[in-house]
Design an enzyme around this catalytic site. Sequence first.
Site, PDB file in Angstrom:
ATOM      1  N   HIS A  53      -2.127   2.216   0.445  1.00 18.83           N
ATOM      2  CA  HIS A  53      -1.791   0.963  -0.227  1.00 18.83           C
ATOM      3  C   HIS A  53      -0.505   1.087  -1.039  1.00 18.83           C
ATOM      4  O   HIS A  53       0.315   0.168  -1.074  1.00 18.83           O
ATOM      5  CB  HIS A  53      -2.937   0.508  -1.135  1.00 18.83           C
ATOM      6  CG  HIS A  53      -2.569  -0.677  -1.952  1.00 18.83           C
ATOM      7  ND1 HIS A  53      -2.156  -0.579  -3.265  1.00 18.83           N
ATOM      8  CD2 HIS A  53      -2.469  -1.989  -1.627  1.00 18.83           C
ATOM      9  CE1 HIS A  53      -1.841  -1.774  -3.722  1.00 18.83           C
ATOM     10  NE2 HIS A  53      -2.025  -2.652  -2.750  1.00 18.83           N
ATOM     11  N   GLU A  56       2.397   0.345   0.975  1.00 15.97           N
ATOM     12  CA  GLU A  56       2.656  -1.069   1.201  1.00 15.97           C
ATOM     13  C   GLU A  56       3.646  -1.559   0.133  1.00 15.97           C
ATOM     14  O   GLU A  56       4.401  -2.490   0.364  1.00 15.97           O
ATOM     15  CB  GLU A  56       1.323  -1.808   1.123  1.00 15.97           C
ATOM     16  CG  GLU A  56       1.358  -3.213   1.649  1.00 15.97           C
ATOM     17  CD  GLU A  56       0.197  -4.000   1.089  1.00 15.97           C
ATOM     18  OE1 GLU A  56      -0.933  -3.478   1.055  1.00 15.97           O
ATOM     19  OE2 GLU A  56       0.440  -5.135   0.667  1.00 15.97           O
TER      20      GLU A  56
END
Lengths: 427, 458
Positions: A53, A56
């Site tokens: 994550h 990202e």
Amino acid sequence: MKKILNIEYQKHTLQNGLEVVLYKDNSLPIVSVNIWYKVGSANEIEGKTGFAHLFEHMMFQGSKNVPKERHFRYIEEAGGNLNGSTSIDKTNYYETVPSNSLELALWLESDRMGFLLDALTQEKLDNQKDVVMNERRQHYDNQPYGLAWELIFSNLFPRNHPYHWPTIGWMKDIEKFELDDVKKFFRTYYSPNNASLVVGGDIEYDAALELVKKYFEEISSGNSIPKIQVPQTGLEENKKIIHHDNVQLSKIYLAWETTKLYGKDDATLDVLADILTGSKNGRLFKSLVFEKQIAQDIASFQYSGNLTGMFIITATAKPGVKLDEIKTEILKELRQIEEKGITASELERSKNAITSSFIYSLQNLNSLVDQINNYNTNLGEPNSFIFDLERMTNLNIGEVNNMIEKHLNKPFIELQIVPKEAEDETE
Amino acid sequence: MKLNRSAAPEAKGKLEFHLPEIKQFQLNNGLKVLFVEKDNLPIIQMSLIVNAGSRFDPSGKSGLAYLTSMLIDEGAGKYSALELDNEIESLGSIFGVSTDSDLIYMNMLSIKDKFEQSLELLTTIYASPLFTDADFEREKKKLLTMIIRNYDEPSYIASTNFRNLVYNATPYDHPIIGTLKEVETITNNDVKHFYRNTFSPSNSHLIVVGSITIPVLEKKLNNYFTSASFELENINNISTPIENNSNIYFIHKKGATQSEIRVGHLSNKRTDPDYFAKAILNSILGGQFSSRLNLNLREDKGFTYGVSSGYYYNKNYSYFQIATSVESKNTGEALEEIKKEINGIKQSISLEEINFAKSYLIKRFPAMFETYTQTANNLTSLVHYSLDKNYFNNYIQNIENCTKDEIEEAARKKIKTDKMIYVVVGDEEKVLSQLRIISDSNIIELDKFGKVKTSKSY
């Protein structure tokens, strides 16, 4: 009707292992560029959760030829929109731009695939750590019922299981992300041989392929991807968790481990969920929300990943109603289906609704192209809309009925989220 | 040979985009129709909108419009609530109702083959709702519980209180879903009366976007929309807002790890000529990721996951609002930075920023007509704000025509620091002292429903 679900495409694999799917639809002058990296939170390890994550975020911080803050700016200036998302098994990045800016999007995506580390600094990492911690506060810690998801995952799967932690990561792990670990994670997973690229919309096949080759072909392929170690799962007995939260209404979650994405019963459980809670006539909705009025809302769904999946039923209790009463009613309705079965018209209604939803889902290029990438990544066949739909429309009543005995009679997680204390506030 | 990647590729060639043609006609019963033919997929989207939003809630009965909309599809014509839902789902159609402060929206999405049956159901819902007492009691209970649930949400508390404060003394100054106290007093007769006084074809519009030709559509609509228009009681109760002076309003949320922040003030009408200048201005300040506010508070300071600003319009007014959620310990500093950005944009805006914002607003235009729903929403906005019928034809030109002077003037005059309302929802132990340091004005403490707390001395 099904004909329009049969899409045409071209598929190529570049020398470096990158899979490229081209899909042509010239109805509007827009094009969508969509990359799936086969890395999600399941590729992390205990103590270092949240890396997929974090990426990202880092992927929007600029790369060798793209200065910080310019990635968003280039796409916005071109009139496009962009984002990314992280799940347990994959991370995707996508931008939809006017079709004359396709090259810009490919330039940006290839620069961060090939040359991200040249521009990665401690300062950028520190900034995005703060942003991610605030994302975690906003969406989980400070959100009513926001911790439900991670409480279910971490109780259903043992500590050494790759689905044990939340995709955003534990706060204590996010706090101590190290630059070297971050770089190593990138080198391991963000290579062309671990990715799938779909370019869809207002394109011509040859010209689009040429552009993709121009920007991606020279990126060298990475090492082979480490295999995920999956320990044994399976609860031996029911497990009850009570969590106190800043809420006034109690909420219950029941979770059973079921089957993985595109596994044998995956679609059957989707249909079961629709029959339980997909509409006002759904068995559970009708009983608990409409007739007895003990629940404010109720939902159920099959959530599946590459390793395994789970079936979840969740309901919010009306003020003054005990969660045990809700649970008893839910289990009673499941027994009812196990003993007497669903009806032909219930199944037919669900199939109609699901079929139409496939047609409606074609409206938005960005989500259509993402679905094509899902099919390519997980099934190896981009044109799988009809296959996917028929997993559900070919089912018979017996196959759906069977799900209760096969999956929902096993031990399960019961999570109760209840008010911390009576708030002393009146209107 | 290595590719030279140093420069961003330029856009190649001109784009072909044909704005869909918007057709307007009126049915025999007075219902006005806006239609766009769109046939890349075999689907048809209908939106039936009625001037019956929460601003028409009678005094003391906030939530009445919303509750009416909840009940509208709980049984109609010969169908009970469950039968009606079964009919719609069996067709594979999707029906939904929503309500804002101006309008009630009934949306029906169907496959082309099921259009006629879906249309028949939509007109039944519109013209013949049952409003049985049992359905009323159930939905009212559901609404009361929904209100309780919403007030657990820090973002709802912040947004609702902010909106109520800027719309002070107008029919927009209460929550769309109503308050517990007032919803308690609503009776089924109130709902029936509200319905009978708003759901007239003369007070509604139908938007259709889909794979059908205009003669066929017109004929089918006239076959099914047969209920007659009727006189409405005068319920248009628009009053002039009384603007609050600049203040910080604080709402305590025990245990909160972040502070929800809303900053802004009342603004003017959607049809005023400065609309486009304000759109460009907002895009630079906080309307996109690469805006001044987001680059500062998120990408530089790391105070938040995101911050945005916008103009939020309804039929008669609008408000300007900056919204974010920051870690508790940074609340004061975040507010200082927001103030700094507001003052900064009133000082100067560069031509580069303006060109960037214009490029963003102009080039994304074709994508605004991508889905059937988006296209229908665009037509709805024509009706909602009484926009010129050539609004979309002139859109790009209007953006291009905005001058640097006009945009700077909008910043100087239309962002009003002396009327700026600050709403902060957070944990008082962590946040209040920070507010006291930065504030030269009063801090007014409210409970989560917006009632002023009896003053404490510090």
